[in-house]
Scaffold this active site. Structure first.
Site, mmCIF file in Angstrom:
data_model
loop_
_atom_site.group_PDB
_atom_site.id
_atom_site.type_symbol
_atom_site.label_atom_id
_atom_site.label_comp_id
_atom_site.label_asym_id
_atom_site.label_seq_id
_atom_site.Cartn_x
_atom_site.Cartn_y
_atom_site.Cartn_z
ATOM 1 C CD GLN A 72 5.516 -53.869 -23.694
ATOM 2 O OE1 GLN A 72 4.537 -53.876 -23.305
ATOM 3 N NE2 GLN A 72 4.958 -53.334 -25.347
ATOM 4 N NE ARG A 115 0.670 -53.730 -19.651
ATOM 5 C CZ ARG A 115 1.104 -53.523 -21.365
ATOM 6 N NH1 ARG A 115 0.026 -53.209 -21.796
ATOM 7 N NH2 ARG A 115 2.307 -52.769 -22.028
ATOM 8 C CG ASP A 123 1.480 -58.505 -32.736
ATOM 9 O OD1 ASP A 123 2.571 -58.088 -33.104
ATOM 10 O OD2 ASP A 123 0.408 -58.587 -32.303
ATOM 11 C CD GLU A 124 2.984 -58.422 -28.153
ATOM 12 O OE1 GLU A 124 3.573 -58.403 -27.920
ATOM 13 O OE2 GLU A 124 1.942 -58.351 -27.810
ATOM 14 C CE LYS A 170 1.687 -55.606 -29.254
ATOM 15 N NZ LYS A 170 0.709 -56.287 -30.142
ATOM 16 C CB THR A 171 -2.798 -53.865 -33.754
ATOM 17 O OG1 THR A 171 -2.804 -55.005 -32.310
ATOM 18 C CG2 THR A 171 -3.987 -54.949 -34.533
#
Length: 697
Positions: A249, A631, A213-214, A31-32
């Site tokens: 998430q 993770r 973002d997020e 995503k970044t």
């Protein structure tokens, strides 16, 4: 822009500029990378760097995004991008236009402890626990966009009605002190943009495209602030934003984040383009199948299923342990075994032990110490929480805003300067009667009616010292001059001696003074321009986009940003140590080898003594399990307890329902032990082939 490293879904997300866009970015899906490439695409399309805002939640994420953008578009363009946290953007808006709301440009930002003190005063209570409950309640109201009047109207019981009345007095105190709290950094800019057409037009013209973002972590008022920025009256410019997030998430409901913001987007923006990023660049197939199996039990807002090109990899292991000590021993033995099998190529930093609640860390710390394995506990005491740093921050806050009474009270008594509590009580009573700040009251001609004559001299001396220090801080720039000013100030107030006087141990006093010197270096570097600022920090913090590192600033300029930096502080740590972390703190991070512990009913999903397990809570706990699983990059071990401690008792442990939902028996067969290392190496080779693109989640 090199688009060859993007997959088809990423390319579609990068190139869609025609209207509102929601990018559903699964864990580890890059995503970044999409955000930074989209910034480059916007520049190609004719946007100026200063017209693009990329907003995230933490300083660390903002700093990473700025660095990634700099590599892609060059330092000249990256310098002018607005890459910041929500709160840093709020500060920027209020510093420029807060006067429209009656705020002076040098307003103070109160931290959690300041707020607690004010609430105790507003509620005429000395009960810390009660004041904390008021604090949480008021914060929740503010994050939902309510002021005290609206909160009182919405109150459903006597406790809420009392909290709303405390909130009203608290609002009056903040206004008198020319101060805001952390929630106000979102709420006040939203109020300003909503009610002031001129200011709204200015900021909509300034920030023409917004990336968030997020997005799943936004609360109600953050969403409303975003709408205020992108709801342009010209239909052609309405909704020019990209929200990047993952409904799977969303794990911060307890602090106000609402998944409803994802539901609202397609309703309020019918032209919304939804693009799912499903290819995972982090984990092996077996890990992703376990994650997909768990999250499939939640209702879906948008369909998405993760997959990767890394092969199946090693099976996910589930182990049953006799109790907490046995579980810790097995987790440590796994680290030792994998390091032994992998040789020198596997470092301690490649391992994480993740758990649901902070109290679970203690037994793992003990086991790691016994085995002489280095470790860190994520979410330990922040550098800025240390008493000595809070002392100095109070002084700096007072320089920025003389009306900041909590800062005044801490500065005037730290170190002691012969101004006692009775003098301060008289000063406070006088200031309250004349409706002035404590600092302003210092110089009133009639102060002698409230304070003994012998104390006035000491108060005046303190006031003159603050005035002089403020003047020098305003006119001092550059790292070397800033450091000289700060060290001179500390010498003048005798702060090093104050630390030694307050500690029984010389070693502890020296450690605290060392922290002070780090803090001085940290401020000095932010006062330096590109010639004397190496971009590093002794403290390891950054400001989330409040400052541009290539511009020289005065000490006072840096002091104005400190409260936001402290509130969002995240220390970088690249030491070669095992990480112990809660699942909440682990979000956004990754490790080759993860052990997920305490996966039992009552722990994960967590159930408090009086907490009802509603469908919504269970869904969020399931998302937390999903975050934990994803993770892991190469190996994952999940451990459950046959017996577990509950208070002082030991009770039978029930494996978490989430273990069954992983459906490991359907997709994994036993693997020959000799094949494990081969599987690890195959996964590593696959990741290395992808490594040139440096795709991270």
């Amino acid at each position: 822009m090199n688009a060859a490293t993007l997959n088809p879904a990423q390319l579609e997300a990068v190139h869609y500029l025609g209207g509102p866009c929601l990018v559903l970015a699964g864990a580890g899906s890059g995503k970044t990378r999409v955000i930074t490439h989209k910034i480059a695409r916007l520049l190609e399309a004719g946007y100026a760097p200063g017209q693009i805002a990329a907003i995230t939640f933490t300083n660390k994420a903002a700093q990473e995004m700025r660095e990634r953008a700099k590599q892609l578009i060059g330092p000249r363009a990256a310098k002018h991008l607005v890459v910041s946290t929500f709160h840093s953007l709020g500060v920027r808006i209020l510093r420029q236009d807060g006067t429209r709301l009656g705020l002076k440009p040098q307003f103070s930002i109160f931290d959690s402890d300041d707020v607690l003190g004010l609430l105790k005063e507003a509620g005429a209570s000395t009960d810390n626990a009660l004041a904390r409950r008021w604090q949480w309640t008021i914060s929740g109201w503010k994050n939902s966009g309510l002021n005290s009047e609206a909160a009182e109207a919405a109150a459903t019981d006597d406790d809420e009605r009392i909290a709303a009345r405390v909130m009203r007095r608290y609002e009056e105190q903040l206004a008198a002190y020319q101060a805001v709290d952390f929630d106000d950094l979102i709420g006040l800019p939203h109020k300003l943009l909503r009610q002031d057409d001129e200011v709204r037009a200015k900021w909509q013209d300034t920030l023409r495209y917004v990336l968030v973002d997020e997005y799943q972590d936004t609360n109600t008022i953050q969403y409303e602030l975003l709408k205020s920025l992108v709801d342009h009256p010209d239909e052609r410019r309405r909704g020019l934003f990209t929200a990047v997030g993952d409904d799977d998430q969303s794990i911060y409901g307890w602090r106000g984040a609402t998944i409803d913001n994802l539901k609202r987007l397609p309703q309020e923006y019918p032209r919304l383009k939804v693009i799912a990023l499903e290819q995972n660049y982090r984990s092996t197939g077996n890990i992703l199948r376990a994650a997909n199996g768990v999250i499939a039990n939640n209702p879906k807002l948008f369909e998405k299923k993760l997959w990767s090109d890394f092969g199946d990899g090693e099976p996910v292991r589930v182990v049953e342990c006799d109790g907490e000590e046995h579980e810790a021993e097995r987790a440590v033995a796994r680290i030792q075994s994998l390091r032994g099998a992998g040789g020198p190529g596997i470092d301690f930093r490649d391992f994480a032990i993740l758990y649901r609640a902070n109290h679970q860390a203690r037994v793992f710390e003990k086991a790691l110490r016994k085995a002489n394995l280095p470790y860190k506990v994520s979410g330990g005491q922040s550098f800025f929480d240390r008493v000595e740093i809070r002392d100095l921050c109070a002084w700096l806050r007072l320089l920025v805003n003389n009306d900041d009474d909590p800062a005044f009270l801490r500065a005037v008594s730290t170190p002691k300067r012969g101004i006692g509590t009775q003098t301060l009580a008289g000063l406070g009573e006088f200031a309250g009667r004349w409706k002035t700040s404590l600092y302003e009251a210092l110089f009133a001609e009639s102060l002698g009616t409230a304070v003994p004559a012998r104390a006035i001299g000491s108060l005046h001396e303190f006031g003159r010292f603050v005035n002089d220090l403020e003047y020098r801080a305003r006119h001092t720039t550059g790292a070397e001059d800033a450091k000289a000013l700060l060290m001179g100030w500390l010498k003048d107030i005798g702060y090093e001696q104050h630390l030694h006087d307050g500690e029984d141990s010389e070693k502890l006093a020296a450690a605290r003074w060392s922290n002070v010197l780090d803090f001085v270096d940290w401020i000095a570097k932010r006062c330096g321009g590109k010639d004397d600022n190496d971009g590093t920090s002794a403290v390891g913090e950054n400001d989330g986009g409040l400052t541009v590192e290539t511009e020289r600033q005065s000490v006072l300029d840096v002091a104005q940003t400190i409260s936001v930096i402290i509130s969002l502080a995240e220390r970088g740590n690249e030491q070669d140590v095992v990480t112990l972390s809660t699942l909440h703190a682990a979000k956004g991070l990754e490790w080759p080898h993860v052990t997920l512990v305490g996966v039992n009913e009552g722990l994960l999903p967590f159930r408090s003594e009086d907490g009802e397990m509603t469908a919504e809570r269970l869904e969020e706990e399931r998302r937390l399990m999903y975050v934990g699983i994803t993770r892991a990059r190469s190996t994952l071990m999940v451990s459950t307890l046959r017996r577990r401690k509950k208070g002082r008792d030991t009770i039978q442990g029930v494996p978490s329902r989430f273990i069954g939902e992983m459906k490991l028996h359907e997709v994994q067969a036993k693997v020959d032990p000799h094949e494990k290392l081969k599987a690890l190496r195959a996964a590593a080779a696959g990741r290395a082939a992808q490594g040139a693109s440096s795709v991270k989640g």
